[in-house]
Design a protein around this motif. Structure first.
Motif, PDB file in Angstrom:
ATOM      1  N   PHE A 277       0.845  -1.182   0.000  1.00  0.00           N
ATOM      2  CA  PHE A 277       0.000   0.000   0.000  1.00  0.00           C
ATOM      3  C   PHE A 277       0.883   1.235   0.000  1.00  0.00           C
ATOM      4  N   PRO A 278       0.518   2.264  -0.766  1.00  0.00           N
ATOM      5  CA  PRO A 278       1.286   3.502  -0.775  1.00  0.00           C
ATOM      6  C   PRO A 278       1.294   4.135   0.613  1.00  0.00           C
ATOM      7  N   GLY A 279       2.409   4.762   0.951  1.00  0.00           N
ATOM      8  CA  GLY A 279       2.497   5.480   2.218  1.00  0.00           C
ATOM      9  C   GLY A 279       2.962   4.640   3.382  1.00  0.00           C
ATOM     10  N   LYS A 280       3.128   3.341   3.169  1.00  0.00           N
ATOM     11  CA  LYS A 280       3.619   2.465   4.233  1.00  0.00           C
ATOM     12  C   LYS A 280       5.125   2.293   4.057  1.00  0.00           C
ATOM     13  N   ARG A 281       5.798   2.096   5.148  1.00  0.00           N
ATOM     14  CA  ARG A 281       7.235   1.825   5.089  1.00  0.00           C
ATOM     15  C   ARG A 281       7.424   0.315   5.126  1.00  0.00           C
ATOM     16  N   TYR A 282       8.117  -0.220   4.141  1.00  0.00           N
ATOM     17  CA  TYR A 282       8.347  -1.660   4.061  1.00  0.00           C
ATOM     18  C   TYR A 282       9.827  -1.958   4.264  1.00  0.00           C
ATOM     19  N   LEU A 283      10.106  -2.941   5.081  1.00  0.00           N
ATOM     20  CA  LEU A 283      11.464  -3.443   5.273  1.00  0.00           C
ATOM     21  C   LEU A 283      11.417  -4.941   5.042  1.00  0.00           C
ATOM     22  N   ASP A 284      12.454  -5.496   4.436  1.00  0.00           N
ATOM     23  CA  ASP A 284      12.526  -6.945   4.274  1.00  0.00           C
ATOM     24  C   ASP A 284      13.756  -7.436   5.016  1.00  0.00           C
ATOM     25  N   TRP A 285      13.519  -8.194   6.065  1.00  0.00           N
ATOM     26  CA  TRP A 285      14.607  -8.744   6.862  1.00  0.00           C
ATOM     27  C   TRP A 285      14.858 -10.170   6.403  1.00  0.00           C
ATOM     28  N   GLU A 286      16.033 -10.386   5.821  1.00  0.00           N
ATOM     29  CA  GLU A 286      16.401 -11.741   5.409  1.00  0.00           C
ATOM     30  C   GLU A 286      16.956 -12.466   6.616  1.00  0.00           C
ATOM     31  N   LEU A 287      16.159 -13.400   7.115  1.00  0.00           N
ATOM     32  CA  LEU A 287      16.525 -14.181   8.288  1.00  0.00           C
ATOM     33  C   LEU A 287      16.348 -15.660   7.971  1.00  0.00           C
ATOM     34  N   GLU A 288      17.220 -16.481   8.514  1.00  0.00           N
ATOM     35  CA  GLU A 288      17.065 -17.917   8.334  1.00  0.00           C
ATOM     36  C   GLU A 288      15.733 -18.355   8.938  1.00  0.00           C
ATOM     37  N   ASP A 289      15.071 -19.299   8.281  1.00  0.00           N
ATOM     38  CA  ASP A 289      13.786 -19.807   8.759  1.00  0.00           C
ATOM     39  C   ASP A 289      14.047 -20.841   9.854  1.00  0.00           C
ATOM     40  N   PRO A 290      13.491 -20.630  11.065  1.00  0.00           N
ATOM     41  CA  PRO A 290      13.718 -21.583  12.154  1.00  0.00           C
ATOM     42  C   PRO A 290      12.853 -22.844  12.063  1.00  0.00           C
ATOM     43  N   ALA A 291      11.973 -22.932  11.078  1.00  0.00           N
ATOM     44  CA  ALA A 291      11.071 -24.083  10.966  1.00  0.00           C
ATOM     45  C   ALA A 291      11.860 -25.388  10.906  1.00  0.00           C
ATOM     46  N   GLY A 292      11.483 -26.320  11.748  1.00  0.00           N
ATOM     47  CA  GLY A 292      12.097 -27.638  11.754  1.00  0.00           C
ATOM     48  C   GLY A 292      13.474 -27.701  12.380  1.00  0.00           C
ATOM     49  N   GLN A 293      13.941 -26.601  12.952  1.00  0.00           N
ATOM     50  CA  GLN A 293      15.266 -26.580  13.559  1.00  0.00           C
ATOM     51  C   GLN A 293      15.162 -26.627  15.078  1.00  0.00           C
ATOM     52  N   GLY A 294      16.194 -27.107  15.710  1.00  0.00           N
ATOM     53  CA  GLY A 294      16.251 -27.149  17.169  1.00  0.00           C
ATOM     54  C   GLY A 294      16.619 -25.795  17.745  1.00  0.00           C
ATOM     55  N   VAL A 295      16.531 -25.703  19.062  1.00  0.00           N
ATOM     56  CA  VAL A 295      16.772 -24.419  19.736  1.00  0.00           C
ATOM     57  C   VAL A 295      18.195 -23.916  19.519  1.00  0.00           C
TER      58      VAL A 295
END
Length: 144
Positions: free
Chosen positions: A92-110
């Motif tokens: 949407f116009p007027g919103k500030r967007y940031l994209d944080w590239e982070l590893e997906d923790p799905a299926g991983q241990g602590v």
């Protein structure tokens, strides 16, 4: 009195990264920032390794539930931070967007989730600085 900023964290399952980010922002900003999180394909529950990793630093996200991303949530937010939702996130116009590239923790241990948690903490602290919101120091259990 100015309106408080609103931040929406979005990832595919709304079960790991976005929930940890919302937990950090709520913990560090208190009620100075309105915090939302959602997913384009929400999971049934929050990732247990994410729950454990956050609990280790004194942040309880056990009551969090994955939610579906809605147009209304995006429209109601000042800052939208995506974490791998790709084209599923409406723009949407007027919103500030940031994209944080982070590893997906799905299926991983602590053990694999802790570095992701710590990376998110640093990004949240930077976001608070950009928003002009002081980070809470009392009760912060994790120092890096």
């Amino acid at each position: 009195m100015s309106e408080k900023p609103s931040v929406l964290f979005v990832c595919v399952h709304n079960a790991g990264r976005s929930q940890m980010a919302a937990g950090w922002l709520t913990h560090l900003a208190g009620d100075a920032v309105e915090v939302r999180s959602a997913g384009s394909l929400p999971a049934d529950q929050v990732n247990p390794a994410a729950l454990q990793a956050m609990a280790e630093v004194g942040i309880d996200i056990s009551t969090a539930r994955p939610k579906v991303l809605t147009t209304e949530a995006v429209q109601a937010s000042d800052v939208v931070i995506t974490m791998g939702c790709g084209d599923a996130c409406p723009i949407f116009p007027g919103k500030r967007y940031l994209d944080w590239e982070l590893e997906d923790p799905a299926g991983q241990g602590v053990d694999a989730v802790r570095p992701i948690r710590d990376d998110i903490e640093g990004r949240i602290r930077g976001l608070l600085t950009e928003l002009g919101v002081p980070a809470a120091t009392a009760g912060a259990a994790h120092t890096g």
